[in-house]
Structures are given as structure tokens and as C-alpha cells.
Design an enzyme around this catalytic site. Structure first.
Site, short mmCIF file in Angstrom:
data_model
loop_
_atom_site.label_atom_id
_atom_site.label_comp_id
_atom_site.label_asym_id
_atom_site.label_seq_id
_atom_site.Cartn_x
_atom_site.Cartn_y
_atom_site.Cartn_z
N ASP A 74 44.27 53.59 -0.37
CA ASP A 74 43.74 54.07 -1.64
C ASP A 74 42.55 55.00 -1.42
OD1 ASP A 74 43.73 53.87 -4.58
OD2 ASP A 74 41.78 52.91 -4.30
N GLU A 90 46.52 58.11 -0.32
CA GLU A 90 46.45 58.70 -1.66
C GLU A 90 45.45 59.85 -1.63
OE1 GLU A 90 44.85 57.83 -6.17
OE2 GLU A 90 43.94 56.95 -4.40
#
Length: 625
Positions: A229, A253
Site C-alpha cells: 500500500d 500501489e
């Protein structure tokens, strides 16, 4: 956890072996990922808790709920599932931000989120998935930890193990418009309700713990891959040792629509999620701005920005938990279906967000894009479910027919505002952004297939024959995509489809019996054929060098368009990256790489060792009990 599971995992650890064989980038190329918000996908009972469209609290979805719907997920052809972060999160409700149902407000790296179930539940889910040859992807959090606001009352005391300010960068709100990387990487996110304090990953103590944590998680839960993330907000120098410690495929990400920014971390990670391609798909199929011309342009720019890197493992997506549902962008089913089919057959690893197969409605912000799926049902006859299933089956067919299909270049044979013709290997797609209410549109496509080749349009289950000089006459009905594949190569298609069901009626539907309703019976007799077709590669056109020229002979008026080949080829396979193995000592991780042949030998050896230790573990447990 019961003794038997702990004992088995511990025995593997005692011998220094992983509980699952590490999955590399090369192996992940063949995977199709289904992303779930654990709390919103499925419950583990017949009860369906109330969960309103805009609910920002826990609704009751669990790991056992996911396990109960594996048939539903696998029925579409997905062979990997990306679940929400599993660590313990901030408890309580915080104003308009609500509760931590999404899993991204982690407070304790040593405990699981009990709202999602027990550790046994998680292990049972993963065990069942592996028994089905489905892989698990964990959402890895290493950038921040959650603290209740406001900022004038910050306390680190409830954070585990980082319970002191010395483990974090000094407080400052991130400025996303800043060109200062240090500001973006070191400052904090969140708001006055919930503060996401930025971990000082440059600190040896912090980095070493995070390395050990992800290594232990992979070993304990047999994780096959990780999605990291918020990598844009992290120092990229952190990733090589972190991913080496994990020892599995890692996709980051990278939330940026700028190809150059997105590709800036590719030298540090196996892969990234492709926001530039996602934006191109949105503009093209929603007929926004330059439409398909923009999609081709951004696709080419993305390939150039990531030159020399392996584009076959890029994570392509249309929806996710941070973006609006596509149904809030267009209410037209033909445009929506076209975008999904394009995504599933494009270069890279496809990622479908839970609910796309039911055309889940959703607003332009959270939590409206995270609705509980049980409120809408798990209809396996739904038009979208069956379309996804057919497109995935074709992708698997193409991979089965050619070892190089995932790394083959894709070519935009032609494109303009309203349509694109894209060929990748033997898959030929004709896509438009015409609405479902539009009149039929006819194209004469230069397909680059040999004269006389019989092609099947897999979505409508019709056949056509290639004419002179590769000419193909295509009629687009109600704006729906057309996807062609050589009929002679579809011998195992029914096997990839699995159990056949037909399309249900929908506002946009295909004009004849669906592929999934008939091809499994047509071709099942030879479904066991899985040999690679040498004839497939001989007729490919995607291996030529890129050309910046495009045809000027397309017409935008009337209902008939003549398309000539421009051979706009986009290369996909750069310097292939492999996941480094990790050697664990008492205090450090060291990465090492090996050739593909030695990796294969090592994998085989590991498989033998794991089998032997599996028997030994069983005997040891029985004797202990």
C-alpha cells in the site's frame, strides 16, 4: 489455533523451509486477481447483516465468508484473491470516517483483525484456496500506523511495536501537489479524525522489524504475493530489502496517472498497479476527451516510461477501493462491458474488484464504492458474471496455446475517437464506445490473420472467415465488444470455461447463444488437449517494432468504417525480474538471485523436501498427540 496447525507450521520453520513455495513474477503472469474488501464481500452464515450503501462501519464480512464463496469466485476463472489487510486496526468510530472496516488503520503488527475472524479461519481460507490452485495476495502495510485525532493530542502508546514518536517521521501534513519527494514520503496522511502517522522506514530499527514481520507473515500464512500500500509515499530504497524478505511477488500501489511517476519505482518492485492505463480505459470507453486515441497514446507513453521493465506483470484494473465504481462514470452497459473485456485481455495481470461481475452500483467516493455484495446477490447467471467468465477463459486458452502470449506485444491495428482494433497474439479485439442504444456499426478490419482463417467471436459465439489480405468484416451490435480467436485453436476452451451456463437477459446482451452456453459442449471432447500450438505463433503480428504512424483512412461519418493496419505495436517484455530468495540469519536478510534453470531445480528440490517434511510433520503430530 489448534495444536496440529501450529505444529505443522513450526516443523517447517524448524527445518528452515517455507510453508509455501515462493511465487515469482514469471509465475504470476498467468494469474487473474479478484480483489475483495473482506468486510463487504461475504458473511459466513445465511444471515445477511444490514449494511447500507453509505455505511462506514463494520458490516460483518469475514475470511470464512470468502471461503464460502470460493466456488463463486473460481467459477469466473479467477485463480488469485487479494484480500484486505489482516492486522489489528484502530477500534471505535471516528466521526465521518467511521470504523476501520477497510483494514488500513493498522495499530498492532502482532495481532490479526478479529472482526474478520480467527487465525484458524484465515488459515482455512488459504488452505482451501491452495487446494484449488488459487493463490492468496495479502495487502501489506508498511508506510503508516493509525492514531485517533486531533493532532494536538497525539499519543503513540497504543501502537505495537512502534509506541514512541522516535519510530515516526516528524508530524506534518502531506502536500500531494508538492514536487518535493521528501515531503511526499515523510509527511503524514489522514485527517483530524484519524491520523496516519508516517513510519520512519529509513530507521534501521523500523526497517528491520518490518522486514522480519513480512517474512514471518509469508511463512506463517503461506502467502503467494503481496500488494504494498501507498508506495508513492515511501522512500523507494526501502523496497528491495523488504520484498527480498517477503520472498514472493510484490506489486506496489503507485497512485499516479503520470506514466513517468508511475514507472519511477519499477526498478525497486516487481510490479505496480497501472493507474495510467486505468485512466486511458475510462476516457476511451466513456467517450471522454480524446477517447481511444488517448488510450493508445497513454499506453505507448507508459511502455516508454517503463522501458526495459517487464510489463507483462503490471496490475491492470478498472475499479478498486479508492476509486469510483465505473457505474458512477457511465450508466451504459455496453461501454462498461467493453472496458472490462479490454482489461481482461490486455497485457498485464488483470485485477477485477469484487462486485464488477454484478454491476455493483457505487458513488464517486468512499464508502459508496464499497457496498456489501450480499445486498445484491451472487448471481452466476448475471450477464457481467458470464462475460467475465468467457473473457477469462479465452485469456487462459491463449496462454495455453502460446508460452509467450503474456509477454507478446499488443498492437493497435487502428484507433480513433470511437473505436480501437487491438491484437495480442491470436486474440483480436474490436472495441467501441458506442452506447447500447446505438445503431449497428460496420468495420472492415485488416486483421493480419491468414486468408481463409475461421475465427470465432467468443462473446456472441459466432464464426466468420478471414477474407483476402486478412480482411475481416465486423458488425458491432449495440456498442458491444467483439473478440475473435482462431476456431481451430479453441479445442480446450470448454475446459477453461468449466460448468456452462447461459447469459441472463440484460439491457445490453449478445445477439446469439453465448459462448459459455455452447462451446463447453462443442469442444469438451478434446478439452484435455493442452499442447502449445506452433501454428498460433506463426500467424502473430505483435512482434514487430513500434511505429508512430497511424492510418488516416478511417471515416467518422456514417455507419461504415474501413480500417487499414497501422501496426502500432506496444512492446511488453523488458528485462524480466525475478523474486529474490531470502536467507534468514539472526538479525538480517540477504537477497540472492539465480537463473531460471536453477530456480526450477530449486523449486523441484523444495517440492521434494516439502513432501518429505509433510509426512514427517504428520507422524510427529500423531506421536505428540
Amino acid at each position: 489455533m489448534g495444536f496440529s496447525k501450529i505444529a505443522l507450521f513450526s516443523l517447517f520453520a524448524l527445518f528452515g523451509l517455507p510453508t509455501s513455495l515462493a511465487k515469482s513474477s514469471e509465475e504470476w503472469r498467468d494469474r487473474i486477481i479478484y480483489q475483495v474488501i473482506t468486510d463487504r464481500f461475504a458473511v459466513d452464515s445465511d444471515n445477511t447483516p444490514d449494511c447500507s450503501f453509505d455505511d462506514s462501519s463494520y458490516c460483518g464480512g469475514t475470511w470464512s465468508g470468502i471461503r464460502s464463496k470460493l466456488d463463486y469466485i473460481q467459477g469466473m476463472g479467477f485463480n488469485a484473491i487479494w484480500i484486505s489487510p489482516v492486522e489489528k486496526n484502530l477500534e471505535g468510530s471516528y466521526g465521518s470516517d467511521g470504523e476501520a472496516y477497510h483494514g488500513y488503520w493498522n495499530t498492532d503488527f502482532t495481532q490479526l483483525n478479529e472482526h474478520f475472524g480467527s487465525e484458524d479461519d484465515l488459515i482455512d481460507l488459504i488452505t482451501d484456496m491452495h487446494n484449488r490452485d488459487m493463490w492468496i495476495m495479502f495487502d501489506a502495510l508498511a508506510n503508516s500506523m493509525a492514531i485517533p485525532g486531533p493532532t494536538d493530542n497525539i499519543s503513540y502508546s497504543n501502537l505495537v511495536p512502534f509506541n514512541d514518536s522516535s519510530y515516526f517521521h516528524p508530524y506534518c501534513w502531506i502536500d500531494y501537489g508538492s514536487n518535493n519527494n521528501t515531503d511526499i514520503e515523510d509527511c503524514w496522511t489522514g485527517d483530524d479524525n484519524v491520523i496516519l502517522a508516517d513510519l520512519d522506514i529509513e530507521s534501521t530499527n523500523v526497517a528491520d522489524y518490518l522486514h522480519e514481520h513480512i517474512h514471518d507473515m509469508v511463512e506463517r500464512y503461506q502467502i503467494d504475493g503481496i500488494r504494498i500500500d501507498a508506495v508513492k509515499q515511501m522512500n523507494p530504497e526501502f523496497f528491495p530489502n523488504y520484498t527480498s524478505a517477503a520472498g514472493v511477488f510484490a506489486i506496489g500501489e503507485m497512485f499516479s496517472y503520470d506514466p513517468n511517476v508511475s514507472c519511477s519505482v519499477r526498478n525497486y518492485l516487481d510490479s505496480i498497479t497501472s493507474y495510467p492505463i486505468r485512466q486511458g480505459i475510462e476516457f476511451a470507453f466513456n467517450y471522454t476527451g480524446a477517447a481511444f486515441e488517448y488510450l493508445q497514446e497513454i499506453d505507448t507513453q507508459f511502455q516508454q516510461a517503463c522501458e526495459g521493465q517487464d510489463m507483462s506483470v503490471i496490475g491492470n484494473f478498472l475499479e478498486n477501493h479508492d476509486l469510483p465504481r465505473y457505474t458512477s462514470i457511465t450508466n451504459d452497459t455496453s461501454q462498461d462491458i467493453g472496458a472490462i473485456v479490454f482489461l481482461l485481455l490486455h497485457t498485464g495481470i488483470p485485477i477485477i474488484y469484487y462486485g464488477e461481475e454484478q454491476r455493483l452500483p457505487g458513488g464517486s467516493d468512499t464508502p459508496e464504492n464499497r457496498a456489501a455484495l450480499w445486498n445484491y446477490g451472487y448471481d452466476t447467471d448475471a450477464n457481467y458474471y458470464q462475460t467475465i467468465r468467457t473473457a477469462i477463459a479465452l485469456r487462459k486458452q491463449a496462454i495455453s496455446d502460446s508460452d509467450s502470449w503474456t509477454t507478446d506485444s499488443h498492437s493497435y491495428l487502428d484507433y480513433d475517437l470511437r473505436h480501437a482494433v487491438v491484437r495480442k497474439g491470436d486474440v483480436l479485439g474490436v472495441y467501441t464506445n458506442y452506447e447500447s442504444s446505438s445503431d449497428n456499426v460496420t468495420y472492415d478490419v485488416s486483421s493480419n490473420f491468414d486468408d481463409g482463417t475461421v475465427l470465432r467471436e467468443v462473446l456472441s459465439n459466432t464464426t466468420t472467415t478471414v477474407g483476402s489480405s486478412g480482411a475481416l468484416h465486423v458488425t458491432v451490435v449495440s456498442g458491444l465488444p467483439q473478440v475473435y480467436y482462431p476456431e481451430a485453436s479453441l479445442t480446450s476452451f470448454g475446459n477453461f470455461l468449466g460448468t456452462a451456463t447461459s447469459y441472463s437477459s440484460a439491457s445490453a446482451s449478445y445477439p446469439s447463444t453465448s459462448m459459455s452456453a455452447s462451446l463447453s459442449s462443442v469442444h469438451t471432447s478434446s478439452a484435455t488437449s493442452s499442447s502449445k500450438s506452433s501454428s498460433s505463433s506463426s500467424s502473430r503480428s505483435g512482434s514487430s517494432s513500434s511505429s508512430s504512424s497511424r492510418s488516416g483512412s478511417t471515416s467518422s461519418s456514417g455507419s461504415s468504417h474501413t480500417i487499414t493496419s497501422t501496426s502500432q505495436s506496444v512492446h511488453t517484455s523488458g528485462s524480466s525480474t525475478s523474486t529474490s530468495s531470502v536467507a534468514v540469519t539472526s538479525t538480517a536478510y540477504s537477497s540472492s538471485s539465480s537463473s531460471s534453470s536453477s530456480s526450477s531445480i530449486e523449486s523441484s528440490a523444495n517440492a521434494v523436501r516439502v513432501s518429505i517434511l509433510g509426512v514427517a510433520a504428520f507422524i510427529a503430530i500423531v506421536l505428540f498427540i
